[in-house]
Design a protein around this motif. Structure first.
Motif, PDB file in Angstrom:
ATOM      1  N   GLU A 210       0.816  -1.209   0.000  1.00  0.00           N
ATOM      2  CA  GLU A 210       0.000   0.000   0.000  1.00  0.00           C
ATOM      3  C   GLU A 210       0.853   1.264   0.000  1.00  0.00           C
ATOM      4  O   GLU A 210       0.578   2.226  -0.730  1.00  0.00           O
ATOM      5  CB  GLU A 210      -0.923  -0.005   1.224  1.00  0.00           C
ATOM      6  CG  GLU A 210      -1.829   1.215   1.311  1.00  0.00           C
ATOM      7  CD  GLU A 210      -2.703   1.183   2.554  1.00  0.00           C
ATOM      8  OE1 GLU A 210      -3.211   2.255   2.938  1.00  0.00           O
ATOM      9  OE2 GLU A 210      -2.875   0.094   3.134  1.00  0.00           O
ATOM     10  N   CYS A 214       0.922   4.209  -2.945  1.00  0.00           N
ATOM     11  CA  CYS A 214       0.602   5.615  -2.641  1.00  0.00           C
ATOM     12  C   CYS A 214       1.747   6.542  -3.025  1.00  0.00           C
ATOM     13  O   CYS A 214       1.520   7.657  -3.515  1.00  0.00           O
ATOM     14  CB  CYS A 214       0.294   5.742  -1.146  1.00  0.00           C
ATOM     15  SG  CYS A 214      -1.238   4.928  -0.645  1.00  0.00           S
ATOM     16  N   SER A 229      -4.151   8.301  -0.903  1.00  0.00           N
ATOM     17  CA  SER A 229      -3.919   7.657   0.403  1.00  0.00           C
ATOM     18  C   SER A 229      -4.867   8.155   1.475  1.00  0.00           C
ATOM     19  O   SER A 229      -4.673   7.857   2.656  1.00  0.00           O
ATOM     20  CB  SER A 229      -2.471   7.915   0.843  1.00  0.00           C
ATOM     21  OG  SER A 229      -2.217   9.312   0.952  1.00  0.00           O
ATOM     22  N   SER A 230      -5.891   8.921   1.102  1.00  0.00           N
ATOM     23  CA  SER A 230      -6.844   9.417   2.084  1.00  0.00           C
ATOM     24  C   SER A 230      -7.663   8.276   2.667  1.00  0.00           C
ATOM     25  O   SER A 230      -7.965   7.281   1.984  1.00  0.00           O
ATOM     26  CB  SER A 230      -7.762  10.451   1.431  1.00  0.00           C
ATOM     27  OG  SER A 230      -8.677  10.953   2.365  1.00  0.00           O
ATOM     28  N   GLN A 231      -8.033   8.416   3.922  1.00  0.00           N
ATOM     29  CA  GLN A 231      -8.744   7.341   4.619  1.00  0.00           C
ATOM     30  C   GLN A 231     -10.145   7.115   4.054  1.00  0.00           C
ATOM     31  O   GLN A 231     -10.661   6.005   4.108  1.00  0.00           O
ATOM     32  CB  GLN A 231      -8.858   7.692   6.109  1.00  0.00           C
ATOM     33  CG  GLN A 231      -7.536   7.638   6.865  1.00  0.00           C
ATOM     34  CD  GLN A 231      -6.978   6.236   6.939  1.00  0.00           C
ATOM     35  OE1 GLN A 231      -7.709   5.247   6.946  1.00  0.00           O
ATOM     36  NE2 GLN A 231      -5.642   6.145   6.984  1.00  0.00           N
ATOM     37  N   MET A 232     -10.770   8.160   3.484  1.00  0.00           N
ATOM     38  CA  MET A 232     -12.147   7.986   2.988  1.00  0.00           C
ATOM     39  C   MET A 232     -12.209   7.134   1.725  1.00  0.00           C
ATOM     40  O   MET A 232     -13.289   6.715   1.318  1.00  0.00           O
ATOM     41  CB  MET A 232     -12.782   9.350   2.729  1.00  0.00           C
ATOM     42  CG  MET A 232     -12.095  10.181   1.670  1.00  0.00           C
ATOM     43  SD  MET A 232     -12.944  11.767   1.453  1.00  0.00           S
ATOM     44  CE  MET A 232     -11.909  12.559   0.245  1.00  0.00           C
ATOM     45  N   TYR A 233     -11.052   6.895   1.063  1.00  0.00           N
ATOM     46  CA  TYR A 233     -11.042   6.063  -0.142  1.00  0.00           C
ATOM     47  C   TYR A 233     -10.570   4.635   0.125  1.00  0.00           C
ATOM     48  O   TYR A 233     -10.833   3.743  -0.680  1.00  0.00           O
ATOM     49  CB  TYR A 233     -10.121   6.687  -1.197  1.00  0.00           C
ATOM     50  CG  TYR A 233     -10.555   8.054  -1.677  1.00  0.00           C
ATOM     51  CD1 TYR A 233     -11.821   8.260  -2.193  1.00  0.00           C
ATOM     52  CD2 TYR A 233      -9.689   9.138  -1.601  1.00  0.00           C
ATOM     53  CE1 TYR A 233     -12.211   9.525  -2.628  1.00  0.00           C
ATOM     54  CE2 TYR A 233     -10.074  10.399  -2.026  1.00  0.00           C
ATOM     55  CZ  TYR A 233     -11.334  10.589  -2.539  1.00  0.00           C
ATOM     56  OH  TYR A 233     -11.730  11.836  -2.971  1.00  0.00           O
ATOM     57  N   LYS A 234      -9.865   4.397   1.214  1.00  0.00           N
ATOM     58  CA  LYS A 234      -9.188   3.113   1.403  1.00  0.00           C
ATOM     59  C   LYS A 234     -10.139   1.961   1.664  1.00  0.00           C
ATOM     60  O   LYS A 234      -9.779   0.805   1.463  1.00  0.00           O
ATOM     61  CB  LYS A 234      -8.191   3.226   2.549  1.00  0.00           C
ATOM     62  CG  LYS A 234      -6.939   3.984   2.167  1.00  0.00           C
ATOM     63  CD  LYS A 234      -5.891   3.888   3.258  1.00  0.00           C
ATOM     64  CE  LYS A 234      -4.608   4.580   2.815  1.00  0.00           C
ATOM     65  NZ  LYS A 234      -3.556   4.480   3.852  1.00  0.00           N
ATOM     66  N   TYR A 235     -11.347   2.223   2.100  1.00  0.00           N
ATOM     67  CA  TYR A 235     -12.289   1.142   2.402  1.00  0.00           C
ATOM     68  C   TYR A 235     -13.061   0.680   1.165  1.00  0.00           C
ATOM     69  O   TYR A 235     -13.878  -0.229   1.247  1.00  0.00           O
ATOM     70  CB  TYR A 235     -13.257   1.581   3.496  1.00  0.00           C
ATOM     71  CG  TYR A 235     -12.561   1.917   4.792  1.00  0.00           C
ATOM     72  CD1 TYR A 235     -11.967   0.910   5.552  1.00  0.00           C
ATOM     73  CD2 TYR A 235     -12.492   3.227   5.241  1.00  0.00           C
ATOM     74  CE1 TYR A 235     -11.310   1.213   6.747  1.00  0.00           C
ATOM     75  CE2 TYR A 235     -11.844   3.539   6.421  1.00  0.00           C
ATOM     76  CZ  TYR A 235     -11.249   2.534   7.167  1.00  0.00           C
ATOM     77  OH  TYR A 235     -10.595   2.837   8.348  1.00  0.00           O
ATOM     78  N   TRP A 262     -10.223   1.815  -4.465  1.00  0.00           N
ATOM     79  CA  TRP A 262      -9.492   0.799  -3.710  1.00  0.00           C
ATOM     80  C   TRP A 262     -10.355  -0.452  -3.565  1.00  0.00           C
ATOM     81  O   TRP A 262     -11.585  -0.384  -3.507  1.00  0.00           O
ATOM     82  CB  TRP A 262      -9.125   1.329  -2.320  1.00  0.00           C
ATOM     83  CG  TRP A 262      -7.984   2.305  -2.281  1.00  0.00           C
ATOM     84  CD1 TRP A 262      -8.068   3.652  -2.336  1.00  0.00           C
ATOM     85  CD2 TRP A 262      -6.603   1.977  -2.200  1.00  0.00           C
ATOM     86  NE1 TRP A 262      -6.826   4.211  -2.287  1.00  0.00           N
ATOM     87  CE2 TRP A 262      -5.871   3.199  -2.191  1.00  0.00           C
ATOM     88  CE3 TRP A 262      -5.883   0.795  -2.107  1.00  0.00           C
ATOM     89  CZ2 TRP A 262      -4.505   3.278  -2.111  1.00  0.00           C
ATOM     90  CZ3 TRP A 262      -4.499   0.856  -2.031  1.00  0.00           C
ATOM     91  CH2 TRP A 262      -3.822   2.082  -2.037  1.00  0.00           C
ATOM     92  N   PRO A 267     -12.299  -2.481   8.040  1.00  0.00           N
ATOM     93  CA  PRO A 267     -11.578  -1.588   8.944  1.00  0.00           C
ATOM     94  C   PRO A 267     -11.132  -2.296  10.206  1.00  0.00           C
ATOM     95  O   PRO A 267     -11.834  -3.193  10.720  1.00  0.00           O
ATOM     96  CB  PRO A 267     -12.626  -0.503   9.261  1.00  0.00           C
ATOM     97  CG  PRO A 267     -13.936  -1.157   9.037  1.00  0.00           C
ATOM     98  CD  PRO A 267     -13.722  -2.157   7.938  1.00  0.00           C
TER      99      PRO A 267
END
Length: 268
Positions: A210, A214, A229-235, A262, A267
């Protein structure tokens, strides 16, 4: 004294009126004389053209002109080429029934003359160029040749007839329509539906660590805008859009806009 003065004034007036009459008559005579002189000058300045002498002097030129006109009419032209442009058809060269009736006999004689001029031992027929070029094998070969620099979409021929095509991202894409169908397109998109050929969009899957993924994408994007690498896209619940550039060339070296998603992970 009064009677003498009145008579003297009346005599003076009569003399003045007589003088004016004399001047008037002399002025009119002068005008008439000047007009006559002008007419004489005009008549003397006009030239008389003798038709016989003129034709005799231009005889060679007229003869050459008539000869050129005859050569153009009956020169190296076929019968179907003498038909006016708005009445010509492509099949007239081999189908005499497409030619007007008054010219069919001459066209028939020309065709017989052409067939008689062929060699008697030759059995090879003349190949139709258009029919040869419209074969599926030749068409596909020609399409591949024309796609060496920019790849075509499946709907390229339909778009090329109606829209301005530009090279973009290695493809030949439609930029704007040539016809006046903006209102019809807006109506269809508002009340019905429209179709868009997005086959030039391709999916690329990146596999790896990962952090490395990124970092690679970060080197190809700018500091502004959303980060991969924003958290709102990783899920994997939301897709993002970024602009890709060649590595280390931001803000120059633009490649294309890219949408990313992604793979969904749980989580922790």
């Amino acid at each position: 004294m009064s009677e003498e003065s009145t008579t003297s004034t009346t005599t003076k007036k009569r003399k003045i009126s007589e003088d004016e009459d004399v001047l008037g008559t002399t002025g009119e005579e002068d005008l008439a004389a000047s007009r006559v002189k002008r007419r004489k000058k005009k008549s003397s300045s006009t030239e008389v053209i003798h038709i016989g002498k003129l034709v005799e002097a231009r005889r060679d030129d007229i003869k050459h002109f008539v000869q050129v006109v005859k050569q153009q009419k009956s020169g190296a032209k076929r019968t179907f080429q003498l038909v006016p442009h708005h009445l010509r058809r492509r099949t007239m060269s081999h189908n005499i029934f497409r030619i007007p009736r008054r010219m069919r006999e001459a066209a028939k004689r020309e065709m017989e003359k052409c067939s008689a001029s062929q060699k008697p031992g030759s059995t090879k027929s003349r190949r139709s160029i258009r029919r040869y070029k419209r074969r599926p094998k030749y068409i596909m070969k020609d399409y591949r040749r024309r796609q060496k620099q920019n790849q075509w979409l499946e709907t390229h021929i339909w778009h090329a007839k109606r829209m301005k095509m530009i090279p973009l991202w290695g493809y030949k894409l439609a930029n704007y329509p040539r016809d006046k169908g903006v209102r019809a397109t807006y109506k269809a998109s508002h009340h019905q539906c429209t179709a868009y050929d997005a086959s030039h969009h391709c999916v690329i899957e990146l596999l790896g660590i990962e952090g490395d993924i990124c970092q690679i994408i970060k080197d190809m994007t700018g500091p502004q805008g959303p980060s991969i690498s924003s958290q709102m896209y990783k899920y994997g619940e939301r897709a993002g859009t970024i602009m890709l550039h060649h590595t280390g060339q931001y803000p120059l070296g633009l490649i294309a806009p890219v949408s990313f998603l992604w793979r969904g992970i749980e989580p922790t």
